[in-house]
Motif scaffolding. Structure first.
Motif, PDB file in Angstrom:
ATOM      1  N   TYR A  86      22.690  21.186  14.704  1.00 11.28           N
ATOM      2  CA  TYR A  86      22.544  21.565  13.300  1.00 11.28           C
ATOM      3  C   TYR A  86      23.876  22.067  12.755  1.00 11.28           C
ATOM      4  O   TYR A  86      24.301  21.693  11.651  1.00 11.28           O
ATOM      5  CB  TYR A  86      21.462  22.638  13.178  1.00 11.28           C
TER       6      TYR A  86
ATOM      7  N   THR B 126      19.350  22.540  19.702  1.00 17.15           N
ATOM      8  CA  THR B 126      19.112  22.068  18.336  1.00 17.15           C
ATOM      9  C   THR B 126      20.022  22.804  17.346  1.00 17.15           C
ATOM     10  O   THR B 126      20.504  22.208  16.382  1.00 17.15           O
ATOM     11  CB  THR B 126      17.625  22.233  17.923  1.00 17.15           C
ATOM     12  N   SER B 127      20.298  24.079  17.599  1.00 12.17           N
ATOM     13  CA  SER B 127      21.207  24.819  16.728  1.00 12.17           C
ATOM     14  C   SER B 127      22.618  24.254  16.812  1.00 12.17           C
ATOM     15  O   SER B 127      23.331  24.173  15.803  1.00 12.17           O
ATOM     16  CB  SER B 127      21.216  26.307  17.110  1.00 12.17           C
TER      17      SER B 127
ATOM     18  N   ILE C 250      12.994  14.298  19.305  1.00 13.24           N
ATOM     19  CA  ILE C 250      13.167  15.278  20.373  1.00 13.24           C
ATOM     20  C   ILE C 250      11.925  15.229  21.259  1.00 13.24           C
ATOM     21  O   ILE C 250      10.806  15.139  20.769  1.00 13.24           O
ATOM     22  CB  ILE C 250      13.386  16.705  19.815  1.00 13.24           C
TER      23      ILE C 250
ATOM     24  N   ILE D 121      15.940  24.888  23.978  1.00 13.36           N
ATOM     25  CA  ILE D 121      15.711  24.050  22.799  1.00 13.36           C
ATOM     26  C   ILE D 121      16.410  24.642  21.575  1.00 13.36           C
ATOM     27  O   ILE D 121      17.093  23.948  20.822  1.00 13.36           O
ATOM     28  CB  ILE D 121      14.197  23.876  22.523  1.00 13.36           C
ATOM     29  N   ALA D 122      16.248  25.937  21.395  1.00 13.26           N
ATOM     30  CA  ALA D 122      16.887  26.591  20.245  1.00 13.26           C
ATOM     31  C   ALA D 122      18.405  26.422  20.287  1.00 13.26           C
ATOM     32  O   ALA D 122      19.041  26.096  19.277  1.00 13.26           O
ATOM     33  CB  ALA D 122      16.503  28.076  20.215  1.00 13.26           C
TER      34      ALA D 122
ATOM     35  N   ASN E  76      21.543  15.376  12.280  1.00  8.78           N
ATOM     36  CA  ASN E  76      20.126  15.402  11.932  1.00  8.78           C
ATOM     37  C   ASN E  76      19.309  14.879  13.118  1.00  8.78           C
ATOM     38  O   ASN E  76      19.419  13.720  13.488  1.00  8.78           O
ATOM     39  CB  ASN E  76      19.880  14.530  10.694  1.00  8.78           C
ATOM     40  N   ILE E  77      18.512  15.758  13.702  1.00  8.68           N
ATOM     41  CA  ILE E  77      17.714  15.361  14.877  1.00  8.68           C
ATOM     42  C   ILE E  77      16.565  14.469  14.427  1.00  8.68           C
ATOM     43  O   ILE E  77      15.726  14.883  13.629  1.00  8.68           O
ATOM     44  CB  ILE E  77      17.181  16.610  15.605  1.00  8.68           C
ATOM     45  N   ILE E  78      16.551  13.252  14.919  1.00  5.32           N
ATOM     46  CA  ILE E  78      15.476  12.344  14.491  1.00  5.32           C
ATOM     47  C   ILE E  78      14.439  12.123  15.588  1.00  5.32           C
ATOM     48  O   ILE E  78      13.402  11.536  15.371  1.00  5.32           O
ATOM     49  CB  ILE E  78      16.038  10.967  14.042  1.00  5.32           C
TER      50      ILE E  78
END
Lengths: 283, 283, 283, 283
Positions: free
Chosen positions: B25, B21-22, B34, B17-18, B30-32
């Protein structure tokens, strides 16, 4: 193996998820659950995360570092809960017994991971149930014009027993603003209608009169405005013209039990967040 | 503003996940949304993510970098879908019209974001409906002993129209293994029972005979074993002793329509992943 | 073989069932369905009965004898319906198409045993749907300050087509008291909330704002007080904090369609009786 | 004021309802509930009727006259129950406590109008619950190879206490054909699936493996074929891919409790009739 639950809300911006998950990855935590929600209207970000650590974690230092590197920069309101912090729950009842039987049965079955140090009632009717389940029962009568006195007694008891939250299991008294302020979003009530329909007294009577084809129940956090607090859970059951008010009351009992139990469970498992008089329920 | 949907599954390990998402980013996404799920038994990690980019994105290069820095190291099976890639859906029908009416109504209302280049049927009965909705209708009869021939015609049509997935809207023919292989987890069927109860023919008759108090419907991906494919969605309705087989058939129509429509919609919105003959449904 | 449906209500007293069933037995009718209900509070008896006759029946004489020997003595309000008396239903729409698609699909499938001589709308948007289903469509604009004129046109059309009852399939205009009086308990509306919650305009917006966990729909007979008429049918679906108003509107469409369709069907099959602003629904 | 409940089944013919209702009218009874059902396939008539008498009734003579003038001519199988004949219910349990807590809570709340002279278990684990509710508990171990011995003890106890029917509240032993014959259609079991799906052992495990989106529970009368007896009541709850077997077991508890309680209640209120391995449930 230790497990943490993290609850967050903060102004929405990009990078929050990456920052938070990277933080826990760096500390060798394994994220086993993540759920997030953005209130687009109000631009607020909410998140619930469960993380497991194979090795012991210095929780104080971890929290400090989290606040410095994540919490402060993102202006977060956040809480980390550990498995060890079992909540203390007080139950308030009057004369209806079905919700009490249900909660205590679940408690004894191990379904509710909580302590119940005290049952408080304005009547003596249900004392025998508390006794059957070996839970201390306190009879605090609420006499007209002397409500303050009763509440003072209640509060002393709640403080003495380190109560974290209160469940009104068909408690037939209005809770005072003072008490509500002492337990903000921590008093759970069960109302016997699908709110906002039939708020206030005698909802089954009004449902009968209106001729609805479904009745419901609603568990919610108590706020100063009657039956208008953040809704945690609702459910309904079908009825027909042939059901009398008495039938509705009987049919409603199962609804009330289940909807209250679900509300309690969500609260215990830290799955609820309250914002703007609404709940975010992570499931 | 462009929007991506990412679907992932890979062996479970920490840091996924890190990392993911990184990555987004870093690329100013922009994660809307998850959502993730770990199949603990089989140690597989699944994730669905929606990401918005304020500025135009070079999709090819992004995909290449994702594969190199994330996909390969984590041994991922992944797909990125963009809003522009609208799916082509074929509908197969026979004589029952209720599911067809329902799908086409939803399609015209704008509820299903999909193209419908073709309706195929082994009978002519529903041609007038296709015409009423201005959709090409192909009558491909299935003659006993010459099923291969019909299927060849179907396949040519499906290829010509670039069909991505097939919906069997009460199509009363068994789909051949060859066709299933050509559309793996991309043929959606509606079965008129709550599977695994009453698999096979005449489920309402067997439900009546068994005296059940609920009937159901199940939408699932077609696999070689009849009515045993991954379940996408199910729902039920209550019945009583007083309902005849004919009543069940009538009551079941609404179930079939809705459960099929929900299955189609989840598929179109890339909210389903199949693993081990089960679906992960991200909602 | 001819079949009658009898609907009765009268002051409650003993002997009604025996008298009515004996009457039909004497005339060699075979009762295939009987259901009754007593409103204990108001001391009113209600009954629905279906009766089959193997031989032709002189319906006029039977009715006359029934009135003399049963109807009058018991002060009954009663109706006998025969299979031949198919109802004429008018549909009123505005711009939302999902209920119209649903009703017309059911009608063409043979699910609704009714005539639809006319669809009336204050907008032209849905004319193409009516055309696709080969049903006459009348565009009667409702201009501010000239509502009377529109209603006059509507009434002429309804009279000309011998309309028995009206279905408001998301018709976005208030029905005038005059029109309601002309069709007492014969105008069916669909409201997009579980009444009495969120009566009036924009129920999904208010549901979102209140943070309810279920939304609903209600079909009811129109009376002068807005959204306060006798409820025929209700149903609900679960929602969560993550659903926007737009999501609610989309999710609500299926509810609206089904709850309206059920209401229409109950009306067509003479399964509803209205008393004291409530419906008795025989199922 | 005395109240009778009459249950009938007999070969279908015309005139039954008229004859029966006229009989009670003649004896000055007031029919407050009537429901009937015709199994068209097997030509069997079923009826349930509740009748009130303002004056005392000579029950023996009434029954005799009913048999002579109605029962015999129509070849009826019939029973008249009076309010005074409260049933004696035995509860069988093993180690799961949730159904027992639920039944006893309802019993103490006055929701179940029944006597519970005895709780029988093959384990001692739940003895404390019986004690908490002041109900006699008998520990009758079932030793492999000596099942007969245990059953003999059970039977003696059931006879001594004049037990009318048995509730298996998650009792984990197969009931012998001999015992079933002694209590035909009078042993109620709760099975933790929506039968006929997942009959037999470990239904939640199989439900998980199949990837269903709903789980259920079924209360039924025990017959010699395992989990194949007449179904009294069923209900379901939604699950998703994210629920483990353990989650299903936990979620299923509420279903089991409620579906069993409804089954018990219908039985106590004489609302069930069994024919051809199916139940007619009058509601």
């Amino acid at each position: 193996m230790s497990k943490f639950t993290l609850l967050i809300h903060c102004p929405d911006t990009s990078g929050i998820i990456a920052s938070v998950t990277s933080f826990f990855y760096k500390h060798k935590g394994n994220i086993i659950y993540i759920d997030q929600y953005v209130d687009v209207e109000n631009k607020i970000f909410f998140m619930r995360l469960e993380c497991e650590f194979a090795k012991p974690v210095k929780i104080k230092e971890l929290k400090k570092e989290f606040e410095e590197t994540i919490g402060k920069p993102y202006q977060m309101s956040w809480h980390i809960y550990t498995a060890s912090s079992k909540l203390n729950m007080a139950i308030f009842v009057s004369k209806y017994d079905h919700c009490l039987y249900d909660i205590l049965g679940r408690y004894r079955s191990g379904e509710l991971d909580v302590n119940i140090p005290v049952i408080i009632s304005n009547h003596k009717d249900l004392e025998h149930i508390a006794r059957g389940f070996d839970i201390p029962f306190y009879h605090i009568p609420v006499i007209k014009g002397q409500k303050d006195k009763a509440e003072k007694q209640q509060k002393e008891l709640l403080e003495k027993e380190n109560i974290d939250f209160i469940v009104l299991a068909r408690y037939m008294q209005i809770i005072s603003p003072k008490m509500i302020k002492a337990f903000p979003n921590r008093i759970i009530n069960i109302h016997h209608s699908f709110l906002p329909a039939f708020a206030g007294a005698k909802p089954y009577h009004f449902a009968y009169k209106r001729g609805v084809k479904i009745i419901g129940a609603t568990s919610h956090y108590v706020t100063e405005e009657l039956d208008a607090g953040p809704i945690i859970e609702q459910d309904i059951t079908r009825i027909s013209h042939s059901h009398s008010v008495k039938d509705l009351i009987l049919k409603g009992r199962d609804l009330e039990k289940i909807v209250l139990a679900r509300g309690i469970k969500l609260h215990i498992e830290r799955k609820t967040l309250v914002f703007n008089n609404k709940t975010i329920v992570f499931t």
